[in-house]
Design an enzyme around this catalytic site. Structure first.
Site, PDB file in Angstrom:
ATOM      1  N   ASN A   1     -21.863   1.869  54.646  1.00 38.77           N
ATOM      2  CA  ASN A   1     -22.672   0.819  54.024  1.00 38.77           C
ATOM      3  C   ASN A   1     -21.776  -0.074  53.173  1.00 38.77           C
ATOM      4  OD1 ASN A   1     -25.525  -0.157  53.507  1.00 38.77           O
ATOM      5  ND2 ASN A   1     -24.701  -0.032  51.427  1.00 38.77           N
TER       6      ASN A   1
ATOM      7  N   TRP B   1     -25.466   0.536  41.432  1.00 38.89           N
ATOM      8  CA  TRP B   1     -26.379   0.465  42.580  1.00 38.89           C
ATOM      9  C   TRP B   1     -27.751   0.872  42.103  1.00 38.89           C
ATOM     10  CZ3 TRP B   1     -22.076   3.541  45.178  1.00 38.89           C
ATOM     11  CH2 TRP B   1     -22.037   4.860  44.730  1.00 38.89           C
TER      12      TRP B   1
ATOM     13  N   ASP C   1     -28.076 -11.324  33.234  1.00 36.71           N
ATOM     14  CA  ASP C   1     -28.374 -11.096  34.652  1.00 36.71           C
ATOM     15  C   ASP C   1     -28.998 -12.317  35.330  1.00 36.71           C
ATOM     16  OD1 ASP C   1     -28.564  -9.528  37.012  1.00 36.71           O
ATOM     17  OD2 ASP C   1     -28.937  -7.749  35.783  1.00 36.71           O
TER      18      ASP C   1
HETATM   19  C1  LIG Z   1     -24.001 -11.733  42.804  1.00 35.58           C
HETATM   20  C2  LIG Z   1     -24.865 -10.574  43.160  1.00 35.58           C
HETATM   21  C3  LIG Z   1     -24.851  -9.430  42.380  1.00 35.58           C
HETATM   22  C4  LIG Z   1     -25.636  -8.327  42.698  1.00 35.58           C
HETATM   23  N1  LIG Z   1     -25.600  -7.231  41.895  1.00 35.58           N
HETATM   24  C5  LIG Z   1     -26.331  -6.138  42.222  1.00 35.58           C
HETATM   25  C6  LIG Z   1     -26.250  -4.973  41.421  1.00 35.58           C
HETATM   26  O1  LIG Z   1     -25.558  -4.914  40.417  1.00 35.58           O
HETATM   27  N2  LIG Z   1     -26.990  -3.887  41.801  1.00 35.58           N
HETATM   28  C7  LIG Z   1     -27.785  -3.892  42.917  1.00 35.58           C
HETATM   29  O2  LIG Z   1     -28.403  -2.884  43.224  1.00 35.58           O
HETATM   30  N3  LIG Z   1     -27.894  -5.009  43.683  1.00 35.58           N
HETATM   31  C8  LIG Z   1     -27.173  -6.125  43.368  1.00 35.58           C
HETATM   32  N4  LIG Z   1     -27.259  -7.254  44.141  1.00 35.58           N
HETATM   33  C9  LIG Z   1     -28.163  -7.264  45.309  1.00 35.58           C
HETATM   34  C10 LIG Z   1     -27.636  -6.437  46.462  1.00 35.58           C
HETATM   35  O3  LIG Z   1     -26.316  -6.810  46.772  1.00 35.58           O
HETATM   36  C11 LIG Z   1     -28.505  -6.591  47.701  1.00 35.58           C
HETATM   37  O4  LIG Z   1     -29.786  -6.076  47.396  1.00 35.58           O
HETATM   38  C12 LIG Z   1     -27.947  -5.934  48.952  1.00 35.58           C
HETATM   39  O5  LIG Z   1     -28.817  -6.160  50.043  1.00 35.58           O
HETATM   40  C13 LIG Z   1     -27.741  -4.459  48.775  1.00 35.58           C
HETATM   41  O6  LIG Z   1     -27.180  -3.904  49.955  1.00 35.58           O
HETATM   42  P1  LIG Z   1     -27.793  -2.560  50.561  1.00 35.58           P
HETATM   43  O7  LIG Z   1     -29.111  -2.942  51.169  1.00 35.58           O
HETATM   44  O8  LIG Z   1     -26.798  -2.135  51.594  1.00 35.58           O
HETATM   45  O9  LIG Z   1     -27.944  -1.615  49.445  1.00 35.58           O
HETATM   46  C14 LIG Z   1     -26.479  -8.368  43.835  1.00 35.58           C
HETATM   47  C15 LIG Z   1     -26.503  -9.518  44.614  1.00 35.58           C
HETATM   48  C16 LIG Z   1     -25.712 -10.609  44.293  1.00 35.58           C
HETATM   49  C17 LIG Z   1     -25.780 -11.836  45.146  1.00 35.58           C
HETATM   50 MN   LIG Z   2     -27.099  -1.648  53.688  1.00 34.23          MN
END
Ligand SMILES: Cc1cc2nc3c(=O)[nH]c(=O)nc-3n(C[C@H](O)[C@H](O)[C@H](O)COP(=O)(O)O)c2cc1C
Ligand SMILES: [Mn+2]
Length: 488
Positions: free
Chosen positions: A169, A187, A282
C-alpha cells in the site's frame, strides 16, 4: 509518458514559466508557509526555494497548486480524455471481428507496460546513510503554522506491506519529526496503512515501513488516490504515467521503493508504541489537536546526490490540496458512476474540504431515488465521510453557485426532505460528539413526485421560448443596452 521524476516535472514547469526560483534566504519555520500561502491564494506559480536556512536541500512547494498545473502533473489534457482512457479499463468490450482484435493489441500492450518494474540501481540510493548517520534534521522540513507541535513532513509516500496478503500500500500520511531518527505516523484508523498495521499488531510483529519523499507527480498523486484496499497505488500511478513505476529494493527493509524518488526513509513501526502527535494546522483550516499515534523509527535515509525536498502546506482553503482534491473528484467520477449509475455529476466545493459537502445531480427514475443515492455514497470507500450530501435533478448545474442555491432552496420542504444518519465521520472532524463517529445530513432537493406522496402540482422553471431568444439575439447589438456581459 508524462514525467519520470520530480526534477523532470520541475524543469517542465520552469520552461512554461510556471515555476519561480526563490533565492532569498528563508526559514523553513513559518516563512516558507507564508510565502506559499500567499502564492496559492493569489493564483501564483510553483515555487523552488533554493536557499533554505538550516538545510543544504532546496524545497519545492505548490507544484500542484493550480488546475492547469495539476492536469499537467497527471499528463491529462482534459477530463473528457481521461474518461475515455479509463473507460477502456472499466468497460473493456470484447473485440468483435478480426480487425477489432488487431486494433486492440496496442491498448493491451499499453496496459501491460504500466506494471511496476524492478531495477537494480537507482538515483534514490545515490547517497545512503544508516545507523548514527541517519539525521532527519538535515532535511528542510517545514513548521507550517504557529501552533504546530514541530516540523511535519507533509507529502510523504508511506509504503507498507499487508502482513497476510503481502500486497503493497502507498498512502500519504503526515509525519511529525520528533528527532534525528523518529517521526510520528499519522495514518488515520480508516486508512489502508492503519488497517495493515492492525494486522502486525495482532501478530505482535514490527512493521517495516519505507517513505518516499519527492517523486514524479503521478506517483505522488497515487498516494492520495482513494483506491479500495488491495488495489495497487503503484499500478494506478503507472496507468496515469503510461509507464510502470521503476522500483528498487530498499537497503534495510524488505520493501520496494521508487527508484526515482528524491529521498527515501526506511524503518519500522513498533506495534505497541504510541506517542503524542500534533497539534497541526490542518486542511480543515483549524488546528487538529494533539493525539496518540504510532511512531516511525528511521533506520536509513537514502537520497539522490542533489535531492529536492517536495512538500505542501494545508490550512484555510483554498490551498494546494484543494487542487489535488478536485483532481481526485474528476478522476474518480467515472468509477463512482459505474457503481451509482444514476449520478450525472458530482461536485465537492473546496470550502467543504473534500468530505463536508457533496452536491450530486442524478437522473431520478423511481420514488426515493435521491435517498438511495445518498446511502450509496455513504457506503462507498472514503466517500463514507461525506458530512452533507445535496441531491438535485440532472438539469441542475452542481457548480452553479447562487443558481444552485436557488434551485436547492426552492425545492425543499425541510422536514420532509432531510435524511439524517449516523456512522463513521472523518477523523479530522472536530464537531462530532465522539471522534470518528457522528451524524451526516442528506438533502433531497430533487423535484418531488406523486409516488413520493407529493399531492400538489410541481411548477416548471421559467424559460424564454427559443424563437424569441434568437430574434432578440439578432436585435441585441443594435439596442445599445450595456449589461456588463450578462444580457446576451
Ligand atoms: C497533503 C495531504 C496530506 C494528508 N495527510 C493525511 C494524514 O496525515 N493522515 C491520513 O490518514 N490521511 C491523510 N491524507 C489523505 C490520504 O492520503 C488519503 O485518504 C489516501 O487515499 C490514503 O490512502 P489509503 O487509502 O491507501 O490509506 C492526506 C492527503 C493529502 C493530500
Ligand atoms: Mn490504499
Amino acid at each position: 509518458m508524462s514525467y519520470r521524476s520530480l526534477g523532470e516535472f520541475l524543469r517542465a514547469l520552469e520552461q512554461d514559466g510556471d515555476l519561480v526560483r526563490v533565492t532569498a534566504p528563508v526559514s523553513p519555520r513559518l516563512e516558507i508557509s507564508e510565502i506559499a500561502d500567499r502564492a496559492v491564494k493569489g493564483g501564483g506559480p510553483a515555487l523552488l526555494f533554493e536557499n533554505v536556512q538550516g538545510s543544504k536541500f532546496p524545497v519545492a512547494i505548490n507544484t500542484f497548486a493550480s488546475r492547469e498545473r495539476m492536469r499537467k502533473a497527471l499528463g491529462i489534457a482534459s477530463w473528457e480524455e481521461w474518461d475515455e482512457r479509463l473507460d477502456f479499463f472499466l468497460d473493456p468490450k470484447p473485440p468483435e471481428g478480426l480487425l477489432d482484435k488487431i486494433r486492440a493489441i496496442p491498448r493491451v500492450t499499453e496496459l501491460a507496460a504500466v506494471f511496476p518494474k524492478t531495477v537494480r540501481t537507482a538515483p534514490s540510493q545515490e547517497v545512503v546513510a544508516t545507523g548514527d548517520a541517519v539525521d532527519l534534521t538535515e532535511l528542510p522540513v517545514l513548521t507550517c503554522w504557529p501552533q504546530d507541535a514541530g516540523p511535519f513532513i507533509t507529502l510523504p509516500l508511506v509504503i507498507t506491506k499487508d502482513p497476510s496478503s503481502g500486497k503493497t500500500n502507498v498512502g500519504m500520511y503526515r509525519m511529525q519529526v520528533y528527532d534525528r531518527a523518529t517521526t510520528g505516523m499519522h495514518w488515520q484508523k480508516h486508512k489502508d496503512g492503519a488497517g495493515q498495521a492492525r494486522g502486525y499488531e495482532r501478530e505482535g510483529r514490527r512493521m517495516e515501513v519505507a517513505v518516499a519523499i519527492g517523486c514524479d507527480p503521478a506517483t505522488v498523486f497515487s498516494a492520495i488516490a482513494p483506491l479500495p484496499p488491495g488495489v495497487s497505488e503503484l499500478l494506478f500511478a503507472g496507468f496515469l504515467r503510461g509507464e510502470g513505476v521503476p522500483l528498487v529494493r530498499a537497503k534495510t527493509v524488505d520493501l520496494l521503493v521508487p527508484a526515482e524518488a528524491e529521498f527515501v526513509l526506511e524503518g519500522y513501526v513498533d506495534p505497541a508504541e504510541r506517542r503524542r502527535e500534533g497539534p497541526f494546522g490542518d486542511h480543515t483550516g483549524f488546528y487538529s489537536l494533539d493525539d496518540d499515534f504510532p511512531v516511525f523509527h528511521v533506520t536509513a535515509i537514502t537520497r539522490r546526490e542533489r535531492p529536492v525536498y517536495m512538500t505542501t502546506i494545508v490550512g484555510r482553503p483554498p490551498m494546494e490540496d484543494g487542487f489535488m482534491g478536485e483532481a481526485v473528484e474528476r478522476l474518480f467520477l467515472p468509477l463512482v458512476k459505474k457503481t451509482i449509475p444514476e449520478i450525472r455529476d458530482m461536485y465537492l466545493p473546496v470550502e467543504g474540504i473534500f468530505h463536508n459537502l457533496a452536491i450530486v445531480a442524478i437522473d431520478k427514475r423511481y420514488p426515493g431515488h435521491a435517498r438511495k443515492t445518498m446511502h450509496a455514497i455513504w457506503g462507498m470507500g472514503q466517500l463514507m465521510f461525506t458530512k452533507t450530501i445535496v441531491v438535485v435533478d440532472a438539469d441542475v448545474d452542481v457548480r452553479g453557485g447562487g443558481q444552485l442555491l436557488w434551485r436547492v432552496l426552492t425545492a425543499i420542504d425541510p422536514e420532509r426532505d432531510v435524511e439524517i444518519v449516523h456512522g463513521p465521520v472523518d477523523e479530522l472532524d472536530f464537531a462530532s460528539r465522539l471522534p470518528c463517529y457522528g451524524s451526516k445530513l442528506g438533502v433531497d432537493a430533487t423535484r418531488k413526485w406523486k409516488e413520493e406522496g407529493f399531492g400538489r402540482r410541481w411548477p416548471d422553471v421559467i424559460e424564454m421560448s427559443d424563437v424569441v431568444r434568437r430574434k432578440i439575439d439578432a436585435l441585441w447589438p443594435s439596442l445599445g443596452i450595456k449589461t456588463g456581459g450578462r444580457g446576451v
